[in-house]
Motif scaffolding. Structure first.
Motif, PDB file in Angstrom:
ATOM      1  N   SER A 485      35.919  35.972  39.859  1.00  0.00           N
ATOM      2  CA  SER A 485      36.712  34.900  40.470  1.00  0.00           C
ATOM      3  C   SER A 485      37.153  35.328  41.865  1.00  0.00           C
ATOM      4  N   ILE A 486      37.432  34.325  42.707  1.00  0.00           N
ATOM      5  CA  ILE A 486      37.965  34.551  44.051  1.00  0.00           C
ATOM      6  C   ILE A 486      39.210  33.697  44.205  1.00  0.00           C
ATOM      7  N   GLY A 492      45.373  27.954  48.073  1.00  0.00           N
ATOM      8  CA  GLY A 492      45.961  27.815  46.749  1.00  0.00           C
ATOM      9  C   GLY A 492      44.968  27.529  45.645  1.00  0.00           C
ATOM     10  N   LEU A 493      43.759  28.102  45.762  1.00  0.00           N
ATOM     11  CA  LEU A 493      42.733  27.843  44.751  1.00  0.00           C
ATOM     12  C   LEU A 493      42.120  29.134  44.226  1.00  0.00           C
ATOM     13  N   ARG A 494      41.827  29.133  42.923  1.00  0.00           N
ATOM     14  CA  ARG A 494      41.029  30.187  42.305  1.00  0.00           C
ATOM     15  C   ARG A 494      39.664  29.594  41.984  1.00  0.00           C
ATOM     16  N   ARG A 500      34.142  26.272  38.581  1.00  0.00           N
ATOM     17  CA  ARG A 500      35.452  25.630  38.371  1.00  0.00           C
ATOM     18  C   ARG A 500      36.463  26.106  39.402  1.00  0.00           C
ATOM     19  N   GLU A 501      37.446  25.258  39.674  1.00  0.00           N
ATOM     20  CA  GLU A 501      38.531  25.603  40.583  1.00  0.00           C
ATOM     21  C   GLU A 501      39.870  25.373  39.893  1.00  0.00           C
ATOM     22  N   VAL A 511      45.391  35.503  52.290  1.00  0.00           N
ATOM     23  CA  VAL A 511      45.027  36.570  51.360  1.00  0.00           C
ATOM     24  C   VAL A 511      43.850  36.108  50.508  1.00  0.00           C
ATOM     25  N   LEU A 512      42.896  37.002  50.308  1.00  0.00           N
ATOM     26  CA  LEU A 512      41.762  36.765  49.413  1.00  0.00           C
ATOM     27  C   LEU A 512      41.752  37.839  48.333  1.00  0.00           C
ATOM     28  N   ILE A 513      41.567  37.422  47.074  1.00  0.00           N
ATOM     29  CA  ILE A 513      41.544  38.358  45.947  1.00  0.00           C
ATOM     30  C   ILE A 513      40.230  38.184  45.198  1.00  0.00           C
TER      31      ILE A 513
END
Length: 574
Positions: A485-486, A492-494, A500-501, A511-513
């Protein structure tokens, strides 16, 4: 010289109460030194969610008496507009041991007193947690601490707490900043402290207030585990800061009799003569306290930073040497300890997005509730207050940069109560024949060894914007390991690998995870102002029942090294 610049400099000199700074500016003006004056008046130190902090010097781009007065006037106006009965409820003010801190605190008090505020001002230097505690204790409208925490000697700062006892968050930061700007060119009224004290508007907080904080800490339910404290020995340093009197007193009141303070660092000294950088995380900063621990064969070598809101510790190993625990390791140990001792193993526990994911897994397994925020204790505490409930009362929060909050006595990081809790954990383990290393190994065997690292990279000006590049070209894997996942906190989205979001309940931030299918994680925070990025890495490895902690750590370190190398190679370069 530019006419507008000369006018601004003259106006500043007219208002500046610091004769030395005024003379410096006047000399530059007389010499028509536009090159030197321009950077001093290029703007003003920005007021943000941590207040203001900068190098002490002349002009609005430095910390100085006039800037503190202007900031206090803006804060006073904003409080009057936003907080009911703000003037009657008043403001509590404290300060650390830096050279200018007392003067800055008195300047802030004089401005607020002239605006009609009741003011409570500490009679001497005070640890930062005392002010956060005092806001709620006195039901004050706000709190101010003059401190630059663990910054180098030439710095100072001005930190603001809101009426809930936590650091300010939006929209209060921008609201205060707007009021400061609106009043920046106005004459500022002052009230003499002696006059204010005589008429009852100013109260000096004496030793009994410091003792009130001590009593609140000692009586906090999370800090009443008095299992054989006399069996634990520890060395302590205040790192030339303000923590020693309270830190040592709290330990002794809780029964710890083997406490050895580093004499050379025990008293406040704004020059910080024995450390290059007064931050326990910096190489060499813990040398003296570790030497003190070795001299007494102590179990722990403990440190507060200069304003005592952070806590660091090195632990004796089987070889008799001392090894620093990371902020994540201390946070995991304290969180596990507090949850297992809480009523019904319940409690609300928080940490930040760049801290280890381990504590959330422990919390879920034990029966508590966890939450995650953006970086900074302002978020940890404000969200913690919102999320707590009767079923899951607030218990603990931490960030990897050595900040910890034990219970709800203080709604900010508190290195004094954190040290006491850690000593009590150590004593309980010792009474059962275990060490901190044993406890850490047991946690890793159950949940996996979580290793965290940070890399800060300065990039060339010609390097493409990293955030934009990664959003335009999202990677599918790192070093051949698929990305699960990102998280894009900015929008404000995964985004999951299957398309899927999901919405993310965090304030927008650049920030990016990236979470990988093997449990690893990397967080990228591009800088919007300079060619620099920060990358936070986490790898997880299983630990066999018979494997030593050292062996598992070596494997995790090798895995981390390969992970960092592969990820760094994937980033765009100039």
């Amino acid at each position: 010289m530019n006419t507008h610049l000369a006018l601004r400099v003259r106006q500043w000199i007219h208002q500046d109460p610091d004769s030395q700074h005024s003379q410096q500016l006047q000399a530059l003006l007389d010499n028509n030194n536009q090159a030197a004056l321009t950077p001093l008046f290029a703007g003003r130190l920005a007021f943000g969610t941590a207040g203001i902090r900068g190098v002490v010097g002349p002009g609005p781009m430095h910390m100085n008496r006039l800037l503190v007065r202007q900031t206090s006037a803006g804060l006073g106006r904003y409080l009057t507009e936003q907080v009911k009965d703000a003037q009657q409820r008043g403001v509590i003010i404290g300060y650390d041991g830096r050279h200018d801190s007392k003067q800055f605190a008195e300047d802030a008090a004089s401005v607020l007193l002239a605006m009609g505020f009741q003011v409570k001002l500490t009679y001497q230097v005070a640890a930062t947690p005392l002010i956060a505690f005092g806001v709620k204790h006195f039901n004050a409208a706000a709190g101010i601490v003059v401190t630059a925490s663990h910054n180098p000697p030439q710095y100072n700062g001005y930190k603001v707490y809101w009426e809930n006892g936590a650091q300010i968050i939006p929209p209060h930061d921008s609201g205060i900043a707007a009021c400061i700007d609106a009043l920046a060119d106005s004459d500022i009224s002052l009230m003499a402290l002696e006059h204010a004290h005589a008429n009852g508007q100013l109260e000096w907080l004496q030793q009994d207030y410091y003792e009130c904080y001590q009593a609140a800490v000692i009586q906090a339910p999370e800090l009443t585990n008095h299992t054989r404290p006399q069996s634990v020995s520890l060395s302590y340093t205040a790192m030339h800061g303000v923590g020693a009197p309270l830190a040592i007193t709290l330990l002794k009141q809780a029964g710890f009799t083997q406490v050895y303070s580093v004499a050379a660092q025990q008293f406040p000294d704004g020059n910080f003569p024995t450390v290059t950088f007064p931050n326990p995380e910096e190489p060499g900063a813990m040398d003296l306290v570790i030497a003190e621990a070795k001299a007494h064969s102590a179990l722990l070598a403990c440190a507060n930073d200069p304003d005592a809101d952070r806590f660091a510790v090195a632990v004796r190993t089987d070889t008799g040497e001392y090894q620093m625990l990371t902020g994540d390791q201390v946070g995991v140990l304290l969180g596990h300890y507090l949850l297992t001792h809480a009523k019904g193993n319940r409690g609300l526990v928080g940490n930040t997005i760049v801290s280890s994911s381990l504590l959330a897994k422990i919390t879920e397994a034990i029966g508590g509730q966890s939450y995650t925020t953006l970086t900074g204790f302002k978020w940890l505490m404000n969200i913690g207050q919102q999320r707590q409930s009767e079923q899951q009362p607030f218990l603990f929060a931490y960030e990897e940069a050595l900040g910890y909050t034990i219970g709800s006595t203080v709604w900010d990081k508190d290195g004094l109560s954190a040290q006491l809790a850690f000593a009590q954990l150590t004593a309980e383990l010792a009474s059962q024949g275990y060490t901190l290393w044993d406890r850490l190994s047991a946690i890793y065997r159950e949940f996996g060894l979580h290793l965290n690292a940070q890399v800060s990279i300065k990039l060339e000006p010609s390097t493409p914007n990293i955030g934009e590049h990664l959003r335009a070209h999202p990677p599918r894997d790192i070093d051949g390991v698929a990305i699960e996942s990102i998280d894009d906190i900015k929008c404000g989205l995964r985004r999951l690998a299957d398309g899927r979001e999901l919405a993310i309940d965090l304030p927008s931030s650049d920030v990016l995870i990236y979470r990988l299918v093997n449990g690893s994680r990397v967080i990228v925070r591009p800088s919007g102002t300079e060619p620099k990025i920060k990358c936070y890495y986490e790898v997880i490895t299983t630990m066999a029942p018979s494997e030593s902690l050292a062996s598992a750590h070596r494997r995790a370190s090798q895995q981390m090294e390969a992970f960092i190398k592969a990820h760094q190679a994937s980033l765009p370069r100039a």
